[in-house]
Design a protein around this motif. Structure first.
Motif, PDB file in Angstrom:
ATOM      1  N   UNK A 154      20.302  -4.647 -23.404  1.00  0.00           N
ATOM      2  CA  UNK A 154      21.507  -4.821 -22.604  1.00  0.00           C
ATOM      3  C   UNK A 154      21.671  -3.710 -21.573  1.00  0.00           C
ATOM      4  N   UNK A 155      20.654  -2.833 -21.489  1.00  0.00           N
ATOM      5  CA  UNK A 155      20.667  -1.795 -20.463  1.00  0.00           C
ATOM      6  C   UNK A 155      19.862  -2.209 -19.238  1.00  0.00           C
ATOM      7  N   UNK A 156      19.288  -3.393 -19.254  1.00  0.00           N
ATOM      8  CA  UNK A 156      18.462  -3.855 -18.132  1.00  0.00           C
ATOM      9  C   UNK A 156      19.280  -3.858 -16.845  1.00  0.00           C
ATOM     10  N   UNK A 157      18.691  -3.270 -15.796  1.00  0.00           N
ATOM     11  CA  UNK A 157      19.343  -3.208 -14.498  1.00  0.00           C
ATOM     12  C   UNK A 157      20.204  -1.985 -14.294  1.00  0.00           C
ATOM     13  N   UNK A 158      20.385  -1.162 -15.331  1.00  0.00           N
ATOM     14  CA  UNK A 158      21.216   0.045 -15.188  1.00  0.00           C
ATOM     15  C   UNK A 158      20.460   1.145 -14.465  1.00  0.00           C
ATOM     16  N   UNK A 159      21.200   1.976 -13.724  1.00  0.00           N
ATOM     17  CA  UNK A 159      20.631   3.199 -13.133  1.00  0.00           C
ATOM     18  C   UNK A 159      21.023   4.367 -14.021  1.00  0.00           C
ATOM     19  N   UNK A 160      20.013   5.089 -14.497  1.00  0.00           N
ATOM     20  CA  UNK A 160      20.285   6.241 -15.356  1.00  0.00           C
ATOM     21  C   UNK A 160      19.496   7.442 -14.850  1.00  0.00           C
ATOM     22  N   UNK A 161      20.100   8.605 -15.005  1.00  0.00           N
ATOM     23  CA  UNK A 161      19.394   9.863 -14.748  1.00  0.00           C
ATOM     24  C   UNK A 161      18.946  10.408 -16.093  1.00  0.00           C
ATOM     25  N   UNK A 162      17.696  10.822 -16.184  1.00  0.00           N
ATOM     26  CA  UNK A 162      17.194  11.406 -17.426  1.00  0.00           C
ATOM     27  C   UNK A 162      17.188  12.926 -17.293  1.00  0.00           C
ATOM     28  N   UNK A 163      17.928  13.604 -18.177  1.00  0.00           N
ATOM     29  CA  UNK A 163      18.009  15.069 -18.198  1.00  0.00           C
ATOM     30  C   UNK A 163      17.232  15.565 -19.418  1.00  0.00           C
TER      31      UNK A 163
END
Length: 743
Positions: A474-483
């Protein structure tokens, strides 16, 4: 061993004393297990909220309550003596003793009298002082000070007690508990009867009636407070509550949290000296008890702490001692090294409050910042944060130890990291440091990875082809920054590579912020707030520059720093505090992202090959056969910040078992600290080594081939311990396990 001995000398003594380790293991394990059985699931957070609010209200009203308590106590015949300092308290008690020509004083257990070191003072006046609590009497005979708030002799084995009693009596005394208790009973009874004055502490003062409440399990306080003609009670002002209702709320929790009892054996409510009005309604004093009652209201830093926003909540403490029972360093060294007078985690704060920063300076370094103490505090005191505040004040006055200063400087400087890569070359083999002289004995008991060359951020992971999508994400299409945080970036890049691979397999568009070196956690926990703040600000700025709505990190320690601690560190700079709070709202740890955002369905990764390591086809990795559909069992270590701060635990197990289809074998004490603690393991390797040894034994007992965790510090520490011991098990981050399951 005296509390006046230098801290390092006390620490060296306790580490070398095997009897202390045996006694602590026996006692602390029992106290923890009993306490855990006394609270229903979900009950304790409600207890913390209710009792914490009640105590906070009492501290807010303290001037009013002290005035009311004094008036009511004096109205029923007691004499109340305000004591601003330790010297004032001792002088008051000494004057009372001299005025009655006292030769013998009996005492019941009282940390307040330990705080003012009353016994030495009275003995200096030529008065015999006898402790009547069994543990306190043992301590007195041994010429030591209490090792625990409620179990003063917890560090002494019954075998040593037998030796002490044998030396006292001149004949052998067996070491079975019942015989020892009978011996003490016989010796102490004569003292109760002959005493000129009895001195007690008090667990609670009740303002509405001038009553003090004394809680014991042995009944000795009953005799101390009733047989002598004079009773003196030493009461810290912070223990006063408005009415019997609040006192009852404390009593309903105190014994359960302290010793795992439903209720203490004895609870005495004493209102003034003994009196009766039964004969012709004519009040008579001292019929069956003391003619005089004196209450010494002790300040000794309490009023100042009430005005200190960083320390005020420590005044809520009800002295249950539960924080010591769950503290891993305390379990190794005990209170003799851990404290000055007050011991255990809360003792590190109380010592600074009552005896000054210098007295707390050595002991506070023993805190590994595992946060376990806060989880069992019945009034919800933020003990870990307060210990860090004490540490930061001490460091501001005295500076950082050399090892900590070097670690803080290295994590915050790209130049030093580049130099480190050059300097480590002669001592690096297969990616790990071997015999590096600059690390002293750090490599004798754990293997440490060399600085990654290149670090994670320069590996171009986003240029690699994305892996196949995981169905049901359900995270498909999300923009995330990986820290990734600094440990992953500099020493464990495989975790970062795995995390990015998993995030992309979830269908996320991933970016990696740049412009940071360290979030400031290591510097802040080491005590260098001034070094931590610019690092934290640089990290906040870098994360703000990436406009992805969600920031995911695989370091739960750094997540805890940014979510829980950053605003406090920047509390005096409102604009930066607000920026820290905004950043915290965007941040989520990797585990929770998988569990609550991606919401992978059961079996989403269960049917995938177990290994994706870059190894040639048909090669086993970490002992796992290639393309195994049913991977061998693993065990899980709950990292301190994951479990104790962020409340993560069931989520990981669901991911491993349901999503990945891997058997999880629970290890004993899975949520107990591994001993890393950032710079703690640098400063106290002998303590960290023993904590780690217990963790590795628990891993081995599961029979699992891998131990999984979601924190890079634990990964480095536990993995290093396994490698140094030549053990077959290996340590892996949750992200690495999931990446392997992608196939």
């Amino acid at each position: 061993m005296s509390s006046r001995e230098p801290f390092k000398q006390r620490l060296k003594h306790t580490l070398a004393d095997e009897d202390i380790h045996v006694a602590l293991h026996r006692g602390l394990t029992t106290l923890r297990d009993r306490r855990n059985l006394r609270f229903e699931p979900g009950e304790f957070p409600l207890v913390q909220e209710r009792l914490g609010a009640m105590k906070a209200d009492a501290i807010a009203r303290l001037p009013e309550l002290v005035a009311r308590f004094t008036a009511e106590a004096e109205a029923v015949g007691a004499t109340v003596h305000p004591a601003a300092t330790i010297d004032d308290a001792r002088r008051i008690i000494g004057d009372i003793a001299r005025s009655h020509d006292a030769k013998l004083i009996t005492k019941s257990k009282s940390m307040a009298t330990e705080e003012i070191e009353l016994n030495d003072y009275l003995e200096g006046l030529g008065i015999e002082v006898v402790e009547t609590d069994l543990g306190e009497w043992i301590i007195q005979i041994a010429k030591e000070h209490p090792s625990h708030l409620i179990a003063p002799a917890i560090h002494i084995t019954r075998e040593r007690v037998a030796a002490l009693f044998s030396a006292m009596s001149g004949e052998p005394v067996p070491s079975d508990t019942q015989t020892l208790v009978k011996f003490a009973r016989r010796k102490l009874r004569e003292k109760f009867i002959a005493a000129d004055i009895g001195i007690t502490g008090a667990n609670i003062g009740i303002a509405s009636t001038g009553t003090i409440a004394i809680v014991t399990n042995e009944g000795n306080a009953d005799l101390v407070a009733t047989l002598p003609p004079v009773h003196i009670a030493v009461l810290g002002v912070e223990k006063i509550v408005p009415t019997l209702d609040e006192a009852t709320e404390i009593l309903k929790v105190l014994a359960r949290n302290a010793t795992g009892q439903k209720f203490s054996s004895y609870v005495n409510f004493i209102t003034g000296p003994s009196r009766t009005g039964d004969i012709e309604m004519d009040l008579a004093m001292g019929v069956h008890g003391p003619l005089e009652q004196h209450i010494v209201l002790l300040d000794n830093g309490r009023w100042a702490a009430r005005e200190d926003p960083d320390m005020r909540e420590a005044l809520n403490c009800i002295r249950c001692g539960a924080c010591a029972n769950v503290c891993p360093p305390y379990a190794i060294v005990g209170g003799q090294a851990f404290g000055h007078i007050y011991t255990g985690p809360i003792g590190l704060v109380l010592t600074a409050m009552h005896h000054g920063l210098d007295a707390a300076g050595g002991p506070q370094s023993l805190c590994a910042s595992c946060n376990a103490c806060e989880t069992v505090c019945p009034v919800g005191i933020p003990i870990p944060r307060q210990i860090i505040d004490v540490r930061q004040r001490y460091v501001a006055a005295h500076g950082l130890p050399v090892k900590k200063r070097a670690a803080v400087a290295a994590l915050g400087s790209g130049t030093l990291q580049a130099l480190g890569r050059l300097a480590q070359a002669p001592f690096t083999k297969d990616g790990f440091l071997r015999g590096a002289p600059m690390l002293g004995d750090q490599l004798s008991w754990r293997s440490l990875p060399a600085l990654a060359n290149p670090p994670f951020r320069k590996r171009g992971v986003l240029t690699e082809p994305p892996p196949p999508l995981i169905p049901g994400s359900q995270a498909a299409g999300m923009r995330v920054a990986y820290f990734p945080a600094c440990l992953t970036d500099q020493m464990e890049p495989a975790t970062g590579e795995a995390a990015v691979r998993v995030l992309r397999a979830l269908g996320c568009e991933v970016s990696i912020p740049d412009g940071w070196r360290c979030c400031g956690l290591v510097a802040a926990n080491a005590g260098d707030a001034e070094a931590a703040k610019p690092l934290l600000k640089a990290t906040i700025t870098a994360l703000e520059a990436d406009d992805a709505p969600v920031i995911v990190t695989t370091s739960t320690s750094c997540a805890a720093m940014l979510i829980e601690d950053a605003a406090h560190l920047l509390r005096d700079q409102s604009a930066w505090r607000e920026r820290a709070e905004r950043t915290a709202k965007r941040l989520i740890d990797f585990t929770r992202f998988i569990d609550t955002v991606a919401k992978l369905p059961t079996g989403a990764l269960a049917g995938r090959p177990a290994i994706e390591s870059g190894a040639p086809a048909g090669t086993a990795v970490d002992g796992v056969p290639p393309n195994t559909q049913h991977p061998i069992p693993i065990t899980y270590h709950d990292a301190c910040q994951s479990s104790n701060v962020l409340g993560i635990g069931p989520e990981v197990r669901r991911i491993l078992q349901d999503v990945c289809g891997i058997e999880v074998r629970e290890m004993s004490e899975s949520n107990v600290c591994c001993g890393f603690g950032g710079t703690f393991s640098l400063e106290h390797p002998d303590v960290a080594k023993q904590i780690l040894a217990r963790k590795l034994a628990n891993v081995e007992a599961t029979g699992a081939a891998r131990v999984v965790m979601d924190n890079p510090g634990c990964l480095m520490h536990i993995g290093g311990g396994l490698r140094a011991a030549g053990r077959p098990e290996c340590a892996r981050h949750l992200a690495e396990i999931m990446a392997e399951r992608l196939g």
